[in-house]
Design an enzyme around this catalytic site. Structure first.
Site, PDB file in Angstrom:
ATOM      1  N   ASP A   1      -6.378   1.206   1.207  1.00 38.18           N
ATOM      2  CA  ASP A   1      -6.337   1.424   2.652  1.00 38.18           C
ATOM      3  C   ASP A   1      -7.679   0.997   3.236  1.00 38.18           C
ATOM      4  OD1 ASP A   1      -8.119   3.396   1.952  1.00 38.18           O
ATOM      5  OD2 ASP A   1      -7.086   5.010   3.014  1.00 38.18           O
TER       6      ASP A   1
ATOM      7  N   LYS B   1       0.831  -1.207   0.000  1.00 35.06           N
ATOM      8  CA  LYS B   1       0.000   0.000   0.000  1.00 35.06           C
ATOM      9  C   LYS B   1       0.867   1.260   0.000  1.00 35.06           C
ATOM     10  CE  LYS B   1      -1.415   2.360   3.375  1.00 35.06           C
ATOM     11  NZ  LYS B   1      -1.957   2.884   4.649  1.00 35.06           N
TER      12      LYS B   1
END
Length: 216
Positions: free
Chosen positions: A133, A115
């Site tokens: 997220d 991420k």
């Protein structure tokens, strides 16, 4: 997906990365700090942090406990301070002090997962990416673009198939804004949501209210 992107784009046309930074290195540090922490808190901490520490060498020039103290308002600050110093050491030793542009190289850095790497390549280097997220994951599952038991990587892959590559980065930002300010984890704004008609979970949430209204 085209309909959803159009609606969310209309709601949040200026969605962007809310972590304050002025270069790829600062962005990498900010995203590392943001794990399990709000962007607002991170920005408060980095306002002073980025004045004190401008290069990887600066972070290595102080004892670990001093760096810990500088970021102690951040959750998991001890682990993050250690990751930051290890990351800075690796940047100096392996990358000439610069943050690498390649996703595969970024994920080799301590404390940098998929991420974080996606956020850095897309925002710092202009490479299309969808960073999943907690907001992106929640919205994707509520709207049915992913299933409840999909992993973060599975959510990312499904979104990448559904969204044109040139729209990946802006879609990432808009889904975050939609999840952060509208489709919240607690008390999502279903009664006024323009996507209620295509949201199975939203319809379920609204059933009790609709039943009460029908009875009255």
């Amino acid at each position: 997906m085209t309909h959803v992107l159009g609606v969310i784009g209309h709601m949040f046309p200026d969605a962007h990365c809310e972590l304050n930074h002025s270069n790829p290195f600062e962005l990498t540090i900010a995203v590392l700090l943001s794990a399990q922490c709000t962007d607002e808190t991170v920005n408060k901490v980095t306002a002073n942090l980025f004045q004190k520490y401008r290069t990887p060498s600066d972070y290595l020039a102080v004892p670990l406990d001093e760096l810990e103290n500088d970021i102690k308002r951040i959750g998991l600050y001890r682990n993050k301070a250690l990751f930051i110093q290890k990351l800075c050491r690796m940047l100096i030793d392996d990358y000439g002090g610069d943050v690498p542009r390649e996703h595969a190289e970024l994920t080799k850095l301590p404390g940098v997962g998929r991420k974080t790497a996606n956020v850095v390549v897309s925002n710092a280097f202009g490479v299309p990416a969808i960073a999943v997220d907690t907001h992106v994951e929640r919205v994707s599952k509520r709207l049915g673009f992913a299933t409840a038991d999909d992993s973060v990587l599975e959510v990312e892959k499904k979104l990448m198939k559904l969204v044109p590559r040139e729209l990946w980065t802006e879609t990432h930002h808009r889904l975050i804004f939609f999840g952060r300010y509208h489709c919240k984890a607690q008390n999502p704004q279903c009664p006024v949501c323009p996507l209620l008609d295509c949201c199975k979970e939203g319809k379920q949430r609204m059933k009790p209210a609709l039943n009460r209204k029908a009875k009255s």
